[in-house]
Scaffold this motif. Structure first.
Motif, PDB file in Angstrom:
ATOM      1  N   ALA A 117       0.840  -1.196   0.000  1.00  0.00           N
ATOM      2  CA  ALA A 117       0.000   0.000   0.000  1.00  0.00           C
ATOM      3  C   ALA A 117       0.873   1.244   0.000  1.00  0.00           C
ATOM      4  CB  ALA A 117      -0.900   0.006   1.230  1.00  0.00           C
ATOM      5  N   GLN A 118       0.406   2.312  -0.602  1.00  0.00           N
ATOM      6  CA  GLN A 118       1.160   3.565  -0.593  1.00  0.00           C
ATOM      7  C   GLN A 118       0.888   4.349   0.679  1.00  0.00           C
ATOM      8  OE1 GLN A 118       0.645   5.806  -4.170  1.00  0.00           O
ATOM      9  NE2 GLN A 118       1.675   4.274  -5.427  1.00  0.00           N
ATOM     10  N   PHE A 119      -0.282   4.117   1.283  1.00  0.00           N
ATOM     11  CA  PHE A 119      -0.646   4.815   2.502  1.00  0.00           C
ATOM     12  C   PHE A 119      -1.030   3.798   3.574  1.00  0.00           C
ATOM     13  CE2 PHE A 119      -1.402   7.694  -0.998  1.00  0.00           C
ATOM     14  CZ  PHE A 119      -0.768   8.854  -0.565  1.00  0.00           C
ATOM     15  N   CYS A 120      -0.701   4.086   4.807  1.00  0.00           N
ATOM     16  CA  CYS A 120      -0.973   3.196   5.945  1.00  0.00           C
ATOM     17  C   CYS A 120      -2.477   2.993   6.103  1.00  0.00           C
ATOM     18  CB  CYS A 120      -0.379   3.795   7.209  1.00  0.00           C
ATOM     19  SG  CYS A 120      -0.699   2.833   8.693  1.00  0.00           S
ATOM     20  N   GLU A 121      -2.876   1.749   6.308  1.00  0.00           N
ATOM     21  CA  GLU A 121      -4.295   1.438   6.489  1.00  0.00           C
ATOM     22  C   GLU A 121      -4.827   1.920   7.831  1.00  0.00           C
ATOM     23  OE1 GLU A 121      -4.957  -2.704   5.838  1.00  0.00           O
ATOM     24  OE2 GLU A 121      -4.857  -2.497   3.671  1.00  0.00           O
ATOM     25  N   ILE A 149       3.526   5.525   3.233  1.00  0.00           N
ATOM     26  CA  ILE A 149       4.515   4.508   3.566  1.00  0.00           C
ATOM     27  C   ILE A 149       5.719   4.768   2.667  1.00  0.00           C
ATOM     28  CG2 ILE A 149       5.049   2.042   3.588  1.00  0.00           C
ATOM     29  CD1 ILE A 149       2.044   1.529   3.983  1.00  0.00           C
ATOM     30  N   PRO A 150       6.924   4.946   3.248  1.00  0.00           N
ATOM     31  CA  PRO A 150       8.101   5.242   2.433  1.00  0.00           C
ATOM     32  C   PRO A 150       8.359   4.158   1.379  1.00  0.00           C
ATOM     33  CG  PRO A 150       8.578   5.530   4.767  1.00  0.00           C
ATOM     34  CD  PRO A 150       7.222   4.898   4.671  1.00  0.00           C
ATOM     35  N   GLU A 151       8.817   4.591   0.211  1.00  0.00           N
ATOM     36  CA  GLU A 151       9.047   3.657  -0.892  1.00  0.00           C
ATOM     37  C   GLU A 151      10.049   2.581  -0.513  1.00  0.00           C
ATOM     38  OE1 GLU A 151      10.473   3.537  -5.542  1.00  0.00           O
ATOM     39  OE2 GLU A 151      10.235   5.480  -4.555  1.00  0.00           O
ATOM     40  N   ARG A 152      11.067   2.928   0.236  1.00  0.00           N
ATOM     41  CA  ARG A 152      12.070   1.936   0.635  1.00  0.00           C
ATOM     42  C   ARG A 152      11.438   0.827   1.469  1.00  0.00           C
ATOM     43  NH1 ARG A 152      17.252   4.897   2.912  1.00  0.00           N
ATOM     44  NH2 ARG A 152      17.936   2.743   2.983  1.00  0.00           N
ATOM     45  N   ARG A 153      10.469   1.162   2.312  1.00  0.00           N
ATOM     46  CA  ARG A 153       9.768   0.146   3.113  1.00  0.00           C
ATOM     47  C   ARG A 153       8.894  -0.727   2.212  1.00  0.00           C
ATOM     48  NH1 ARG A 153       8.068  -1.539   8.018  1.00  0.00           N
ATOM     49  NH2 ARG A 153       5.857  -1.896   8.401  1.00  0.00           N
ATOM     50  N   ARG A 154       8.222  -0.107   1.249  1.00  0.00           N
ATOM     51  CA  ARG A 154       7.355  -0.867   0.340  1.00  0.00           C
ATOM     52  C   ARG A 154       8.158  -1.842  -0.519  1.00  0.00           C
ATOM     53  NH1 ARG A 154       4.707   3.128  -3.084  1.00  0.00           N
ATOM     54  NH2 ARG A 154       6.099   4.662  -2.218  1.00  0.00           N
ATOM     55  N   VAL A 155       9.372  -1.439  -0.898  1.00  0.00           N
ATOM     56  CA  VAL A 155      10.222  -2.319  -1.710  1.00  0.00           C
ATOM     57  C   VAL A 155      10.800  -3.441  -0.852  1.00  0.00           C
ATOM     58  CG1 VAL A 155      12.365  -2.419  -3.037  1.00  0.00           C
ATOM     59  CG2 VAL A 155      10.765  -0.536  -3.403  1.00  0.00           C
ATOM     60  N   ALA A 156      11.205  -3.105   0.357  1.00  0.00           N
ATOM     61  CA  ALA A 156      11.831  -4.092   1.248  1.00  0.00           C
ATOM     62  C   ALA A 156      10.843  -5.136   1.746  1.00  0.00           C
ATOM     63  CB  ALA A 156      12.482  -3.383   2.433  1.00  0.00           C
ATOM     64  N   LEU A 157       9.589  -4.738   1.946  1.00  0.00           N
ATOM     65  CA  LEU A 157       8.563  -5.634   2.474  1.00  0.00           C
ATOM     66  C   LEU A 157       7.375  -5.696   1.528  1.00  0.00           C
ATOM     67  CD1 LEU A 157       8.601  -4.346   6.149  1.00  0.00           C
ATOM     68  CD2 LEU A 157       9.554  -6.487   5.331  1.00  0.00           C
ATOM     69  N   PRO A 158       7.437  -6.553   0.513  1.00  0.00           N
ATOM     70  CA  PRO A 158       6.305  -6.653  -0.409  1.00  0.00           C
ATOM     71  C   PRO A 158       5.012  -6.983   0.338  1.00  0.00           C
ATOM     72  CG  PRO A 158       8.186  -7.890  -1.240  1.00  0.00           C
ATOM     73  CD  PRO A 158       8.519  -7.460   0.160  1.00  0.00           C
ATOM     74  N   GLY A 159       3.970  -6.246   0.042  1.00  0.00           N
ATOM     75  CA  GLY A 159       2.675  -6.486   0.669  1.00  0.00           C
ATOM     76  C   GLY A 159       2.447  -5.713   1.952  1.00  0.00           C
ATOM     77  N   VAL A 160       3.385  -4.842   2.310  1.00  0.00           N
ATOM     78  CA  VAL A 160       3.244  -4.090   3.561  1.00  0.00           C
ATOM     79  C   VAL A 160       2.029  -3.166   3.469  1.00  0.00           C
ATOM     80  CG1 VAL A 160       4.769  -2.157   2.941  1.00  0.00           C
ATOM     81  CG2 VAL A 160       4.515  -2.809   5.317  1.00  0.00           C
ATOM     82  N   GLN A 161       1.280  -3.076   4.556  1.00  0.00           N
ATOM     83  CA  GLN A 161       0.062  -2.274   4.584  1.00  0.00           C
ATOM     84  C   GLN A 161       0.081  -1.197   5.667  1.00  0.00           C
ATOM     85  OE1 GLN A 161      -2.427  -2.866   2.198  1.00  0.00           O
ATOM     86  NE2 GLN A 161      -0.837  -4.228   1.400  1.00  0.00           N
ATOM     87  N   LEU A 162       1.074  -1.249   6.547  1.00  0.00           N
ATOM     88  CA  LEU A 162       1.138  -0.311   7.674  1.00  0.00           C
ATOM     89  C   LEU A 162       2.462   0.439   7.702  1.00  0.00           C
ATOM     90  CD1 LEU A 162      -0.210  -2.713  10.448  1.00  0.00           C
ATOM     91  CD2 LEU A 162      -1.517  -1.007   9.181  1.00  0.00           C
TER      92      LEU A 162
END
Length: 88
Positions: free
Chosen positions: A36-40, A46-59
């Motif tokens: 997700a681009q924004f925290c649920e 959500i920072p791009e580096r976190r989204r890349v490091a953790l596929p499927g991150v929602q928070l």
């Protein structure tokens, strides 16, 4: 050396089974899919580096940290045979 009716290596078998269960539990809880681009929870980006490091991150990190504070993972099987561990 095993005592009583236990076979040789029974303790190691119990340890291996506990580790295997923990690994399986961790794998089942891993996120998958698109991040997700924004925290649920709070709606913060959500920072791009976190989204890349953790596929499927929602928070976001803050919300994930708060949730993990209250999450407890316990095994329902007492694999340790000492009386002390059964009393805890």
């Amino acid at each position: 050396m095993a005592g009583g009716w236990a076979k040789d290596g029974a303790v190691q078998d119990q340890i291996d089974a506990s580790v295997d269960e923990a690994v399986a539990r961790a794998k089942s809880q891993m996120l998958k899919g698109e991040s997700a681009q924004f925290c649920e929870e709070c709606g913060e980006p959500i920072p791009e580096r976190r989204r890349v490091a953790l596929p499927g991150v929602q928070l976001c990190i803050n919300c994930q940290t708060e949730i993990e504070k209250y999450a407890s993972v316990t095994s329902s099987i007492n694999r340790r045979g000492s009386k002390d561990s059964q009393l805890r």
